[in-house]
Write a protein that holds these residues in place. Structure first.
Motif, PDB file in Angstrom:
ATOM      1  N   GLU A   1       1.232  -1.247   0.044  1.00 23.71           N
ATOM      2  CA  GLU A   1      -0.378  -0.499  -0.360  1.00 23.71           C
ATOM      3  C   GLU A   1       1.132   1.263   0.313  1.00 23.71           C
ATOM      4  O   GLU A   1       0.559   2.468  -0.705  1.00 23.71           O
ATOM      5  N   VAL A   2       1.931   1.688   0.638  1.00 23.09           N
ATOM      6  CA  VAL A   2       2.721   2.237   1.169  1.00 23.09           C
ATOM      7  C   VAL A   2       3.235   3.066  -0.073  1.00 23.09           C
ATOM      8  O   VAL A   2       3.479   3.625  -1.314  1.00 23.09           O
ATOM      9  N   ALA A   3       3.559   1.737  -1.266  1.00 26.24           N
ATOM     10  CA  ALA A   3       4.322   1.769  -2.877  1.00 26.24           C
ATOM     11  C   ALA A   3       3.345   2.198  -3.827  1.00 26.24           C
ATOM     12  O   ALA A   3       4.108   3.086  -4.745  1.00 26.24           O
ATOM     13  N   LYS A   4       2.320   1.658  -3.437  1.00 23.70           N
ATOM     14  CA  LYS A   4       1.325   2.441  -4.345  1.00 23.70           C
ATOM     15  C   LYS A   4       1.485   3.538  -3.731  1.00 23.70           C
ATOM     16  O   LYS A   4       0.912   4.340  -5.170  1.00 23.70           O
ATOM     17  N   TYR A   5       1.225   3.945  -2.559  1.00 20.10           N
ATOM     18  CA  TYR A   5       0.917   5.768  -2.579  1.00 20.10           C
ATOM     19  C   TYR A   5       1.833   6.489  -3.046  1.00 20.10           C
ATOM     20  O   TYR A   5       2.103   7.622  -4.006  1.00 20.10           O
ATOM     21  N   GLN A   6       2.976   5.910  -2.638  1.00 23.91           N
ATOM     22  CA  GLN A   6       4.697   6.484  -3.656  1.00 23.91           C
ATOM     23  C   GLN A   6       4.842   6.631  -5.382  1.00 23.91           C
ATOM     24  O   GLN A   6       4.994   7.599  -5.390  1.00 23.91           O
ATOM     25  N   GLN A   7       4.147   6.113  -5.635  1.00 29.36           N
ATOM     26  CA  GLN A   7       3.930   5.492  -7.100  1.00 29.36           C
ATOM     27  C   GLN A   7       2.582   7.150  -7.378  1.00 29.36           C
ATOM     28  O   GLN A   7       2.690   7.373  -8.543  1.00 29.36           O
ATOM     29  N   THR A   8       1.344   6.285  -7.218  1.00 33.15           N
ATOM     30  CA  THR A   8       0.407   7.193  -7.045  1.00 33.15           C
ATOM     31  C   THR A   8       0.006   8.868  -6.316  1.00 33.15           C
ATOM     32  O   THR A   8      -1.046   9.287  -7.101  1.00 33.15           O
ATOM     33  N   GLY A   9       0.662   9.013  -5.776  1.00 32.34           N
ATOM     34  CA  GLY A   9       0.505  10.475  -4.552  1.00 32.34           C
ATOM     35  C   GLY A   9       0.396  11.000  -5.690  1.00 32.34           C
ATOM     36  O   GLY A   9      -0.139  12.757  -4.987  1.00 32.34           O
ATOM     37  N   ALA A  10       1.566  11.307  -6.502  1.00 35.58           N
ATOM     38  CA  ALA A  10       1.376  12.490  -6.602  1.00 35.58           C
ATOM     39  C   ALA A  10       0.300  13.681  -7.532  1.00 35.58           C
ATOM     40  O   ALA A  10       0.412  14.802  -7.825  1.00 35.58           O
ATOM     41  N   SER A  11      -0.479  12.586  -7.922  1.00 35.70           N
ATOM     42  CA  SER A  11      -1.448  12.634  -8.708  1.00 35.70           C
ATOM     43  C   SER A  11      -2.900  13.303  -7.958  1.00 35.70           C
ATOM     44  O   SER A  11      -3.453  13.283  -8.527  1.00 35.70           O
ATOM     45  N   MET A  12      -3.184  13.105  -7.106  1.00 31.86           N
ATOM     46  CA  MET A  12      -3.378  13.215  -5.923  1.00 31.86           C
ATOM     47  C   MET A  12      -4.285  14.534  -5.723  1.00 31.86           C
ATOM     48  O   MET A  12      -2.833  15.116  -5.541  1.00 31.86           O
ATOM     49  N   THR A  13      -4.943  15.118  -4.966  1.00 29.17           N
ATOM     50  CA  THR A  13      -5.204  16.236  -4.490  1.00 29.17           C
ATOM     51  C   THR A  13      -4.776  16.322  -3.308  1.00 29.17           C
ATOM     52  O   THR A  13      -3.943  15.608  -2.193  1.00 29.17           O
ATOM     53  N   ALA A  14      -4.424  17.360  -2.396  1.00 30.36           N
ATOM     54  CA  ALA A  14      -3.359  17.859  -0.802  1.00 30.36           C
ATOM     55  C   ALA A  14      -4.671  16.904  -0.744  1.00 30.36           C
ATOM     56  O   ALA A  14      -3.915  16.598   0.612  1.00 30.36           O
ATOM     57  N   GLU A  15      -5.305  16.876  -0.029  1.00 28.58           N
ATOM     58  CA  GLU A  15      -6.299  16.158   0.395  1.00 28.58           C
ATOM     59  C   GLU A  15      -6.577  15.214   0.607  1.00 28.58           C
ATOM     60  O   GLU A  15      -6.441  14.562   2.323  1.00 28.58           O
ATOM     61  N   GLN A  16      -6.436  14.469  -0.370  1.00 28.52           N
ATOM     62  CA  GLN A  16      -6.479  13.333  -0.887  1.00 28.52           C
ATOM     63  C   GLN A  16      -5.235  12.729  -0.274  1.00 28.52           C
ATOM     64  O   GLN A  16      -4.703  11.439   0.758  1.00 28.52           O
ATOM     65  N   GLN A  17      -3.683  13.045  -0.418  1.00 28.75           N
ATOM     66  CA  GLN A  17      -2.410  12.915  -0.209  1.00 28.75           C
ATOM     67  C   GLN A  17      -3.047  12.472   1.600  1.00 28.75           C
ATOM     68  O   GLN A  17      -2.868  11.731   2.192  1.00 28.75           O
ATOM     69  N   ALA A  18      -2.858  13.730   1.932  1.00 25.91           N
ATOM     70  CA  ALA A  18      -3.301  13.516   3.647  1.00 25.91           C
ATOM     71  C   ALA A  18      -4.224  12.560   4.812  1.00 25.91           C
ATOM     72  O   ALA A  18      -3.709  11.941   5.498  1.00 25.91           O
ATOM     73  N   SER A  19      -5.368  12.008   3.712  1.00 27.05           N
ATOM     74  CA  SER A  19      -6.059  11.289   3.652  1.00 27.05           C
ATOM     75  C   SER A  19      -5.701   9.852   4.302  1.00 27.05           C
ATOM     76  O   SER A  19      -5.895   9.511   4.582  1.00 27.05           O
ATOM     77  N   THR A  20      -5.084   9.439   3.211  1.00 28.15           N
ATOM     78  CA  THR A  20      -4.409   8.592   2.958  1.00 28.15           C
ATOM     79  C   THR A  20      -2.916   8.124   3.252  1.00 28.15           C
ATOM     80  O   THR A  20      -2.790   7.027   4.437  1.00 28.15           O
ATOM     81  N   GLU A  21      -1.864   9.369   3.721  1.00 22.63           N
ATOM     82  CA  GLU A  21      -1.503   9.187   4.710  1.00 22.63           C
ATOM     83  C   GLU A  21      -1.638   9.295   6.135  1.00 22.63           C
ATOM     84  O   GLU A  21      -1.204   7.812   6.600  1.00 22.63           O
ATOM     85  N   GLN A  22      -2.828   9.863   6.815  1.00 24.02           N
ATOM     86  CA  GLN A  22      -3.760   9.280   8.095  1.00 24.02           C
ATOM     87  C   GLN A  22      -3.548   7.127   7.983  1.00 24.02           C
ATOM     88  O   GLN A  22      -3.522   7.436   8.779  1.00 24.02           O
ATOM     89  N   LYS A  23      -4.426   7.350   7.040  1.00 21.90           N
ATOM     90  CA  LYS A  23      -5.257   5.710   7.336  1.00 21.90           C
ATOM     91  C   LYS A  23      -3.896   4.497   7.222  1.00 21.90           C
ATOM     92  O   LYS A  23      -3.499   3.848   7.449  1.00 21.90           O
ATOM     93  N   LEU A  24      -2.545   5.356   6.129  1.00 18.95           N
ATOM     94  CA  LEU A  24      -1.190   4.419   6.178  1.00 18.95           C
ATOM     95  C   LEU A  24      -0.873   4.886   7.176  1.00 18.95           C
ATOM     96  O   LEU A  24       0.059   3.347   8.436  1.00 18.95           O
ATOM     97  N   ALA A  25      -0.429   5.698   8.186  1.00 19.04           N
ATOM     98  CA  ALA A  25       0.078   5.942   9.935  1.00 19.04           C
ATOM     99  C   ALA A  25      -0.744   5.031  10.612  1.00 19.04           C
ATOM    100  O   ALA A  25      -0.108   3.754  11.702  1.00 19.04           O
TER     101      ALA A  25
END
Length: 213
Positions: A101-125
């Protein structure tokens, strides 16, 4: 992530040292002796004989041999080892899934909005925290179970040794382990390992037979 492999180890051997006291003999020894005139030579001989008799009341057990061949100990060790391995495998699977999941986020995170990035990082944490907590709990649970099994082992051996000493008239049973013992040498005639091991295994087999009925 790994869970410590809490399998009962041979460090347990130090717990097997047990004193065997006979209350009746103690009372007899503490009772006042009758005053009987004896020659000095007789006193010396009697004292020497008493010393030999006292020495014959102390025997020892090779705990390395005992634990290696005690079926109860082998069964408990195998069960705890299997449980620890399954737990570790399960946690490793969760950790690998999290890494994906972390690797996937690292690949797709750049195309996410700031809000999506924050939400995903919170879930991963949160997932990472959960895995760490599960790992710690699993290790603590296995350690607790190991401690409980160690106590059961001690109680089983101690109970048997008390009965063994009463039957044989021994006062004390010492433990011997190569490289980890206060006993540097003991004559083989004082080694009761085989006799005690046979008795322990017989009792354990009887318990298992009764449990199957």
């Amino acid at each position: 992530m790994k869970v410590r492999n809490y399998v009962i180890g041979l460090s347990m051997v130090s717990l097997l040292m047990s004193g065997c006291q006979n209350d009746k003999n103690n009372q007899a020894n503490n009772a006042p002796a009758a005053s009987v005139p004896q020659q000095a030579g007789s006193d010396t001989t009697a004292a020497a004989n008493d010393g030999l008799l006292a020495a014959e009341k102390v025997v020892y057990i090779n705990t390395d041999t005992l634990l290696t061949n005690y079926q109860y100990f082998k069964d408990v060790s195998a069960r705890l080892k299997t449980k620890a391995q399954k737990t570790e495998q399960n946690l490793r699977s969760q950790a690998e899934s999290f890494q994906k999941e972390v690797a996937k986020y690292q690949q797709t995170g750049a195309s996410m909005t700031a809000e999506q990035q924050a939400s995903t990082e919170q879930k991963l944490a949160q997932k990472q925290q959960q895995i760490q907590e599960r790992s710690q709990k699993a290790g603590n649970d296995i350690a607790t179970e190991e401690s409980e099994e160690m106590k059961k082992l001690y109680d089983r051996v101690e109970t048997y040794l008390k009965k063994f000493c009463e039957e044989k008239g021994y006062k004390m049973v010492l433990s011997y382990a190569r490289g980890n013992s206060a006993i540097l040498y003991g004559v083989s005639s004082l080694d009761v390992t085989t006799e005690v091991l046979t008795g322990l295994n017989q009792e354990y087999e009887q318990e298992k037979s009764k449990a199957k009925k």
